[in-house]
Scaffold this motif. Structure first.
Motif, PDB file in Angstrom:
ATOM      1  N   ALA A  48       0.808  -1.217   0.000  1.00 48.24           N
ATOM      2  CA  ALA A  48       0.000   0.000   0.000  1.00 48.24           C
ATOM      3  C   ALA A  48       0.843   1.269   0.000  1.00 48.24           C
ATOM      4  O   ALA A  48       0.489   2.260  -0.649  1.00 48.24           O
ATOM      5  N   THR A  49       1.965   1.241   0.727  1.00 47.41           N
ATOM      6  CA  THR A  49       2.751   2.466   0.905  1.00 47.41           C
ATOM      7  C   THR A  49       3.909   2.587  -0.069  1.00 47.41           C
ATOM      8  O   THR A  49       4.456   3.681  -0.222  1.00 47.41           O
ATOM      9  N   ARG A  50       4.309   1.497  -0.714  1.00 44.52           N
ATOM     10  CA  ARG A  50       5.360   1.486  -1.732  1.00 44.52           C
ATOM     11  C   ARG A  50       6.637   2.207  -1.268  1.00 44.52           C
ATOM     12  O   ARG A  50       7.150   3.102  -1.945  1.00 44.52           O
ATOM     13  N   PRO A  51       7.184   1.818  -0.116  1.00 52.11           N
ATOM     14  CA  PRO A  51       8.383   2.494   0.387  1.00 52.11           C
ATOM     15  C   PRO A  51       9.612   2.173  -0.454  1.00 52.11           C
ATOM     16  O   PRO A  51       9.789   1.045  -0.917  1.00 52.11           O
ATOM     17  N   GLN A  52      10.465   3.162  -0.633  1.00 51.63           N
ATOM     18  CA  GLN A  52      11.740   2.940  -1.310  1.00 51.63           C
ATOM     19  C   GLN A  52      12.706   2.178  -0.409  1.00 51.63           C
ATOM     20  O   GLN A  52      13.475   1.345  -0.879  1.00 51.63           O
ATOM     21  N   THR A  53      12.661   2.496   0.883  1.00 50.55           N
ATOM     22  CA  THR A  53      13.566   1.875   1.838  1.00 50.55           C
ATOM     23  C   THR A  53      12.761   1.264   2.976  1.00 50.55           C
ATOM     24  O   THR A  53      11.993   1.954   3.650  1.00 50.55           O
ATOM     25  N   VAL A  54      12.943  -0.043   3.169  1.00 52.79           N
ATOM     26  CA  VAL A  54      12.314  -0.780   4.267  1.00 52.79           C
ATOM     27  C   VAL A  54      13.425  -1.221   5.210  1.00 52.79           C
ATOM     28  O   VAL A  54      14.445  -1.767   4.767  1.00 52.79           O
ATOM     29  N   VAL A  55      13.239  -1.009   6.490  1.00 52.34           N
ATOM     30  CA  VAL A  55      14.234  -1.387   7.496  1.00 52.34           C
ATOM     31  C   VAL A  55      13.595  -2.368   8.469  1.00 52.34           C
ATOM     32  O   VAL A  55      12.435  -2.193   8.864  1.00 52.34           O
ATOM     33  N   GLU A  56      14.367  -3.390   8.841  1.00 47.95           N
ATOM     34  CA  GLU A  56      13.883  -4.371   9.812  1.00 47.95           C
ATOM     35  C   GLU A  56      14.920  -4.554  10.912  1.00 47.95           C
ATOM     36  O   GLU A  56      16.100  -4.756  10.623  1.00 47.95           O
ATOM     37  N   PHE A  57      14.477  -4.493  12.145  1.00 52.57           N
ATOM     38  CA  PHE A  57      15.312  -4.796  13.304  1.00 52.57           C
ATOM     39  C   PHE A  57      14.928  -6.175  13.815  1.00 52.57           C
ATOM     40  O   PHE A  57      13.837  -6.359  14.332  1.00 52.57           O
ATOM     41  N   GLY A  58      15.828  -7.160  13.645  1.00 55.94           N
ATOM     42  CA  GLY A  58      15.568  -8.518  14.123  1.00 55.94           C
ATOM     43  C   GLY A  58      15.184  -9.468  13.007  1.00 55.94           C
ATOM     44  O   GLY A  58      14.025  -9.842  12.866  1.00 55.94           O
TER      45      GLY A  58
END
Length: 216
Positions: free
Chosen positions: A66-76
């Motif tokens: 839905a948001t189409r982010p350019q950068t996705v970050v995940e902690f864990g």
């Protein structure tokens, strides 16, 4: 049109990983003393999957689509179950990249192998080490962040990346019903800290927070 999430190769991997995660109680060592370091705890729990719920994974996929982010970050990262949901959505969007971080070297190797097996390796960077250090190297703007590492570190990690959150960025805090997430939940629910936040009733809870920015 079949989505990447429902591609047989990806779906079979997710199903197998969830099946392995059902044995977490067998693999979990005795409760560790509160004085152990994050690295020692990661090493003690290197065989424990600690995944998001399947419904939570579907929610993550939908949020990224839905948001189409350019950068996705995940902690864990752990064994990469949540990473597969994030990367599958990025693939189907045709834009974006996932950067995820994990302290356990065993889990880093396993997650990288899983992501490659799913054919999503070109969309994911797995960083090994302390998230408070590794996520400092990620450029912004960050459009979506999943915080699912050690619960007492979720707030420090959020504060570490906050200056790179895009306007309207989504931040997802998993296991929001845990007592150890109390400070995090209180922070994102305080309007003065720049978020509009709501709990979502998946297993163990997810806190969904939209970054609006602090008033100056």
């Amino acid at each position: 049109m079949t989505t990447t999430l429902h591609d047989p190769a990806v779906r079979d991997l997710i199903t197998r990983l969830f099946a392995e995660a059902e044995r977490d109680d067998e693999r979990s060592p005795c409760r560790t003393a509160p004085t152990v370091t994050s690295q020692e705890r990661a090493d003690l729990l290197e065989d424990v999957y600690m995944p998001i719920s399947a419904r939570g994974g579907d929610l993550l996929y939908a949020l990224v689509r839905a948001t189409r982010p350019q950068t996705v970050v995940e902690f864990g990262t752990s064994y990469g179950i949540s990473t597969l949901y994030l990367a599958a959505a990025v693939r189907d969007n045709g834009v974006g990249h996932v950067t995820t971080t994990e302290l356990s070297a065993t889990k880093v190797r396993a997650a990288r192998a899983t992501i490659e097996a799913a054919g999503l390796g070109d969309l994911v960077t797995v960083l090994e080490g302390d998230a408070l250090t590794t996520l400092g190297t990620v450029g912004g703007p960050i459009g979506l962040a999943l915080l699912d590492g050690w619960k007492e570190l979720c707030l420090p990690v959020l504060r570490r990346i906050e200056d790179r959150l895009a306007p309207g960025a989504l931040v997802v805090g998993d296991d929001s019903t845990f007592e150890s997430m109390g400070d995090y939940v209180a922070y994102v629910r305080d309007p003065g800290n720049g978020y509009v936040s709501i709990d979502f009733p998946v297993e163990d809870g997810m806190e969904l927070s939209c970054w609006t920015g602090r008033a100056h």
